[in-house]
Design a protein around this motif. Structure first.
Motif, PDB file in Angstrom:
ATOM      1  N   GLU A 196     -25.846  -2.459  40.612  1.00 18.79           N
ATOM      2  CA  GLU A 196     -25.991  -3.529  39.619  1.00 18.79           C
ATOM      3  C   GLU A 196     -26.341  -4.816  40.349  1.00 18.79           C
TER       4      GLU A 196
ATOM      5  N   LYS B 291     -28.342  -7.013  35.300  1.00 21.42           N
ATOM      6  CA  LYS B 291     -27.626  -7.779  34.292  1.00 21.42           C
ATOM      7  C   LYS B 291     -28.048  -9.243  34.416  1.00 21.42           C
TER       8      LYS B 291
ATOM      9  N   LYS C 228     -27.698 -10.862  29.660  1.00 20.04           N
ATOM     10  CA  LYS C 228     -27.415  -9.440  29.445  1.00 20.04           C
ATOM     11  C   LYS C 228     -26.005  -9.175  29.954  1.00 20.04           C
TER      12      LYS C 228
END
Length: 1189
Positions: free
Chosen positions: A281, A358, A387
């Motif tokens: 991520e 994200k 996000k």
């Protein structure tokens, strides 16, 4: 101050149509200009201008400074919260707030700890119009902890195994930077085989014996505190298989060893990450770093691909020998599966990393400040994305809007606040908070309700100057609430300007799209709203454009020369232009070779770096123009390189090369030279030339030569330096293909024949063992050829030959391979001897006094005994007995080439006795002399007398002295003297001719005029005629006593007084005449003469010196100027400063000793410069008297 329609840009349901209509009719808020004077007068809610970062890591060794700056009218006050509760700074002696600011200073340097002040801080700035708040500022002190103590065992492993050295640095704030070094603080070398991972561990794909060392040390650098922490050294020993077997046999079993893995070659496996897949991520905007490190033998190579996509070209970078993939400024589009592939000769494996991007909240539209007038409408819009999608919440004056006091003009609709019919009490500061799990955004935006009459902010009477045919923009910055309307007028009584010709901008600016000369004038801006009106005048002037009338021109120059660029500018006379020069759109380099002189840029000693585009830029305060020219620097080409020999044959080879840079001038040809390192090392010869487009040449070669080649390039500028020499190429030997040249046969003695030739050089020898076969025989005999082979020399001597006999000769070259072709036959002669016979029947004919002709009979050819070169005449002049004793007789020689039997003897002296004889000459020398022949030359004209002097000059005589001619050339018969006077204008008088006996050397001329210059011509004569003349000039003298008295009279005081009295009487006479004439009376000359009783002022007659009447008759002519006198007897004008010559113009008269007037009036006063020993021709009293007598 623009009016804007602000539609809501998102899809709405049908139930919200009324809101849409409301928004479509809404006008936007006023924009407050940033004019200092205006801002001083207007009230304004607070605005945060500066604050500390959200995540604020501090240095625990320094004081803590938490920034909070804000502006507003009136100035805001500040307060702080800590961890959500009010922070009372007055109760903490270590905390102070900067005056006029909200910035906190926590003094932990003297006492206290940074950890005490960890927490979340927020600043509030408040005034009567509202409150603005800062971000939540998280304060944390930096930490750089030490490594925990641990005992590290030495690592022993086999060559080829993989190895991971763990670092595991202590957790710090912020995280440290990791690197590996040895005890000497030298970084450990890294490669595809050995590299550091993102976690700080050191990975070995396979180890080698050279990896053995005891000081693998991991360092952690904490930049915030500028400290470095060190891990305990790790010892690694790598042993080979042979060493391992010996060690195991002696000490260990297989189970006790560090690793039992084989060191044989193996396919790759991943050391990190583990398994076939992993997840990653990353936040939007950060750097995405993906890592794959594999082990194997041989060392694997890493490749990266993105499944179902391509890697972004401009944002993708590879680090750590392609083991790390980095993508900068990552966005949601970079999400997906990334695959790393490790491959070596034994196989390949791959690992898939699933990347999810994200996003913390980021602004789409941050709320903007609103300035409204009472009764107006407006909106605040706060739009953010992230996000996951961020949540929007509103605060007013730092309080959630849900619990804030109610405002009937305000309506909240999600990310929008709608204001309608606002009043002054509606002023407030609103905060929009957009947050998700990865962060938040906080923005302050105030609503300021103002009621203000129009104000024009543009300075009154501003002068605008614009270039003709360009747009003119006249500012009218204004402010008012409600928003004023703007009108423009031209001139004192002009009507409003409309948009058919002009453009009226919303900010009040008037634009004239194409300004012309008639656009000049005064313009008035008028602003109106319901609270009042304001106006302002500005002035517009139109200027002529700046133009470059002489532009720089394209130039091609040779390196080292000088070039100039010209740039002449025409501009409006009221504007002052500045001209600058640029090179390739940058400033000129600082170089003394570049000089700017008036309208020119001059570059001296041009180099390659000077190539480029030169731009002349003319700037005024209103416009600028530019013109450019390209400078191409050319030079001779760079030398060719990479010479290569191919296709070698016995008598040819192919040479190829790579051309050097042509330096901006095309290469026209290549010149190929060769060196024979065997025979003439260091000496280069021309071989051939080829076109400039060729890079190969087929070269013809000679046998037995050790060739080296070099190439030079040539262009229109010149020839390059030679290239480096090629490799050497030795050709095979062969027989000579030519014979020696310049074969000659000449004897050095009467009984020999010396045969010489020009030998072949080493290049022409064609092989080793060069020799010569020399052959000869008598031309007129029946003898066979006699031959001898000699070494590599250039001559051979044949002895015992008869004297001067013709021989046939030939010389042939040969070497170890064979003979040259049959040589040509040449003729020579054996040695010469001196001639045996003298010429006979010598006869002399005297042509004139300086020329005689000589005849003789030829000598028989047999008696010459050599090559006849000519005849030589020896002749000399007979000397008298006295001269003969002093020096030997000087003989002169004349040689007549070939077989001539007569010749001329020039340059003889007249009236002289000569003797001569004749001899024949051959290559050996002279033969015997003929019998002496005697002859005499007749008389000639004499030379000029050796000298002529004039001595003892008197008043009427001059004595001449002279020396006879140095070359009388006969018997002197007499001298001739001619002379004539020279007057003051250099005109010659009558010529007097006088004959003087030849035995005289002195002569006196009498009855000459005194003080007169004479020119003399003097020459001698013989029976043959007159000789050259000699000239001289001289001057007779004057009476010195008379001259002295005249000068003395002119300097006496009584004489000066008398002259003054005469001048006074003349003045009185002129006055009386003037009075009588005015009365109409007559003034007879007779009465005038009777009235003049003083006889000393009467004019004197020329003939008898008596006094008589004044007359203008022609017989009263000016006196002649005196003749020239020697300078030592001249009385110059300067000797008497009081001479009356200096008074009045044209008066040439003088006075004698008793003061009587003895001169006459002349029309003009003349002066001539003195020349040599002549007088200055000033009209002195002496000169006047000499002329008069």
């Amino acid at each position: 101050m623009q009016l804007k329609i602000m539609p809501k840009k998102k899809r709405l349901s049908a139930g919200r149509v009324p809101l849409i209509l409301f928004l479509c009719q809404m006008i936007s808020a006023l924009e407050v200009p940033l004019d200092p004077k205006l801002l001083e007068d207007l009230v304004q809610p607070p605005t945060i201008t500066q604050q500390s970062p959200k995540d604020y890591i501090i240095d625990p060794r320094e004081n803590i400074v938490i920034q909070c700056e804000a502006k507003g009218k009136p100035p805001p006050s500040f307060s702080w919260t800590r961890n959500g509760t009010h922070f009372d700074i007055d109760k903490d002696p270590l905390v102070t707030m900067k005056p006029g600011s909200g910035t906190l200073i926590i003094n932990i340097m003297s006492e206290g700890k940074a950890e005490t002040y960890e927490g979340v801080y927020q600043c509030t700035a408040r005034n009567e119009r509202g409150a603005a708040i800062s971000n939540n500022i998280v304060i944390r002190p930096s930490r750089s902890p030490l490594w925990t103590k641990e005992k590290l065992e030495p690592i022993i492993l086999r060559s080829g195994q993989s190895l991971v050295l763990p670092c595991r640095p202590p957790v710090g704030l912020p995280p440290p930077i990791i690197f590996w070094m040895d005890n000497s603080f030298q970084r450990l070398p890294q490669s595809e085989r050995v590299s550091q991972g993102l976690n700080g561990d050191l990975y070995f794909s396979n180890v080698l014996p050279e990896d053995t060392r005891e000081d693998y040390i991991c360092y952690a650098r904490f930049n915030h505190t500028q400290t470095i922490q060190q891990k305990q050294p790790i010892s690694v020993k790598v042993i080979s298989v042979d060493e391992l077997n010996d060690t195991i046999a002696a000490n260990l079993s297989d189970t006790e060893f560090y690793s039992a893995k084989s060191s044989r070659e193996r396919p790759p496996t991943f050391l990190t990450p583990e398994g076939n897949a992993s997840n990653k991520e990353e936040l939007r905007g950060n750097v995405l770093s993906l890592e794959c490190i594999a082990e194997g033998l041989p060392t694997p190579v890493i490749y990266w691909i993105k499944e179902d996509g391509i890697l972004p070209i401009n944002r993708t970078f590879y680090k750590n020998f392609k083991k790390t993939l980095q993508i900068i400024h990552v966005s949601e589009a970079d999400s997906g599966n990334y695959q790393c592939i490790a491959k070596n000769a034994l196989g390949a494996i791959h690992h898939t990393i699933s990347v999810t991007v994200k996003a913390a909240p980021y602004w789409i539209m941050a709320p903007q400040n609103l300035v409204l007038s009472p009764g107006e409408d407006g909106t605040l819009i706060c739009r953010a994305n992230g996000k996951p999608k961020p949540r929007i919440s509103w605060l007013t004056n730092g309080v959630p809007v849900e619990i804030a006091p109610d405002d009937p003009s305000r309506k909240i609709d999600g990310d929008t606040i709608i204001f309608s019919n606002v009043q002054e009490r509606s002023s407030a500061v609103y905060q929009c908070n957009a947050s998700n799990e990865y962060g938040y955004l906080l923005a302050n935006a105030f609503v300021n309700v103002l009621a203000e009459p129009p104000r024009i902010l543009t300075t009154a009477n501003t002068l605008y100057q614009v270039i003709a045919n360009r747009p003119a923009l006249l500012d009218c910055a204004f402010f008012g609430s409600p928003l004023p309307t703007i009108e423009w007028f031209k001139g004192a009584k002009g009507s409003a300007l409309h948009e058919d010709i002009y453009v009226l901008h919303e900010n009040g600016t008037l634009e004239i799209p194409v300004a012309q000369k008639d656009s000049t004038g005064t313009y008035t801006c008028v602003a109106r709203n319901k609270l009042g009106m304001a106006k302002n005048e500005v002035h517009l002037e139109i200027k002529d454009p700046t133009r470059i009338i002489k532009q720089p021109e394209y130039a091609v120059v040779q390196r080292g020369s000088t070039v100039s660029f010209e740039c002449k500018v025409k501009h409006d006379h009221t504007l002052i232009p500045t001209v600058i020069w640029l090179k390739d759109n940058s400033e000129l380099p600082s170089d003394e070779r570049l000089t700017i002189d008036k309208d020119q840029l001059v570059i001296a000693d041009v180099s390659d770096d000077d190539s480029g585009t030169y731009t002349c830029v003319a700037n005024t305060t209103l416009d600028n123009v530019s013109a450019s020219a390209v400078l191409s620097v050319v030079d001779v080409p760079n030398p060719p390189f990479d010479l290569e020999l191919t296709n070698p044959l016995d008598k040819s080879v192919q040479l190829s090369w790579t051309p050097g840079d042509d330096n901006n001038s095309p290469i026209t040809k290549f010149i190929i030279e060769y060196e024979d390192t065997m025979h003439e090392a260091g000496l280069w010869h021309h071989h051939t030339e080829v076109s400039g487009t060729q890079t190969t040449a087929q070269l013809k070669l000679s046998p037995y030569v050790n060739y080296s080649f070099r190439v030079m390039a040539e262009n229109s500028i010149g020839r390059s330096s030679p290239s480096e020499a090629s490799e050497q190429y030795l050709t095979k030997a062969a027989e000579p293909d030519k014979n020696p040249t310049a074969v000659e046969g000449l004897g050095s003695e009467p009984d020999n024949l010396v045969i010489t030739w020009k030998p072949l050089n080493g290049f022409e020898s064609n092989g080793p063992g060069l020799q010569y076969k020399v052959s000869w025989r008598q031309k007129d005999g029946d003898d066979e050829w006699t031959s001898v082979v000699v070494a590599n020399v250039s001559k051979y001597i044949v002895s015992g030959t008869p004297t001067f006999v013709p021989y046939l000769i030939k010389v042939q070259a040969l070497n170890d391979v064979g003979f040259a072709p049959e040589p040509a036959v040449v003729m020579g002669h054996s040695g010469e001897d001196l001639p045996m016979v003298a010429p006979g029947n010598v006869r002399v004919t005297v042509v004139n006094s300086t020329l005689a002709e000589v005849h003789w009979d030829p000598v028989p050819l047999k008696s010459i005994r050599g090559h006849l070169q000519g005849y030589r005449i020896y002749y000399w002049k007979a000397q008298n007995s006295s001269k003969r004793k002093r020096r030997h007789i000087e003989k002169k020689i004349l040689t007549f080439q070939g077989s001539k039997t007569h010749g001329m003897l020039p340059g003889l002296e007249p009236f002289s006795h000569y003797t001569l004889n004749v001899r024949v000459v051959n290559g050996k020398g002279e033969g015997p002399a003929s019998s002496d022949q005697v002859f005499n030359t007749p008389e000639g004209v004499p030379s000029a007398p050796s000298s002529l002097k004039i001595v003892n000059p008197t008043l009427d005589s001059l004595t001449l002295e002279w020396d006879p001619p140095s070359h009388p050339n006969g018997i002197l018969t007499e001298y001739t003297l001619k002379y004539q006077p020279i007057n003051s204008t250099h005109e010659l008088g009558p010529l007097v001719d006088l004959k003087i006996p030849a035995n005289k050397t002195r002569w006196t001329l009498k009855n000459l005029n005194f003080s007169t210059r004479y020119k003399f011509y003097f020459y001698a004569q013989t029976s043959a005629g007159s000789g050259s003349q000699i000239t001289e000039e001289a001057v007779t003298t004057v009476d010195e006593a008379m001259a002295s008295r005249q000068v003395d009279i002119a300097t006496q005081g009584w004489f000066i007084g008398l002259m003054c009295a005469v001048a006074l009487l003349i003045l009185i006479l002129l006055i009386v005449c003037f009075i009588r004439r005015n009365k109409g009376g007559k003034y007879p000359v007779k009465e005038k003469e009777d009235a003049r009783a003083d006889p000393e002022i009467q004019p004197m007659k020329e003939d008898d010196g008596t006094f008589g009447e004044y007359s203008d008759a022609e017989d009263h002519k000016p006196l002649k100027k005196g003749s020239r006198t020697p300078s030592d007897r001249t009385v110059k004008k300067e000797d008497s400063d009081d001479s009356l010559v200096d008074y009045g113009e044209g008066v040439n008269g003088q006075f004698n000793e008793d003061g009587s007037f003895i001169g006459q009036y002349s029309g003009k006063k003349e002066k001539e410069p003195a020349e040599g020993n002549e007088s200055s021709e000033a009209p002195s009293p002496v000169n006047a008297m000499n002329s008069f007598v």
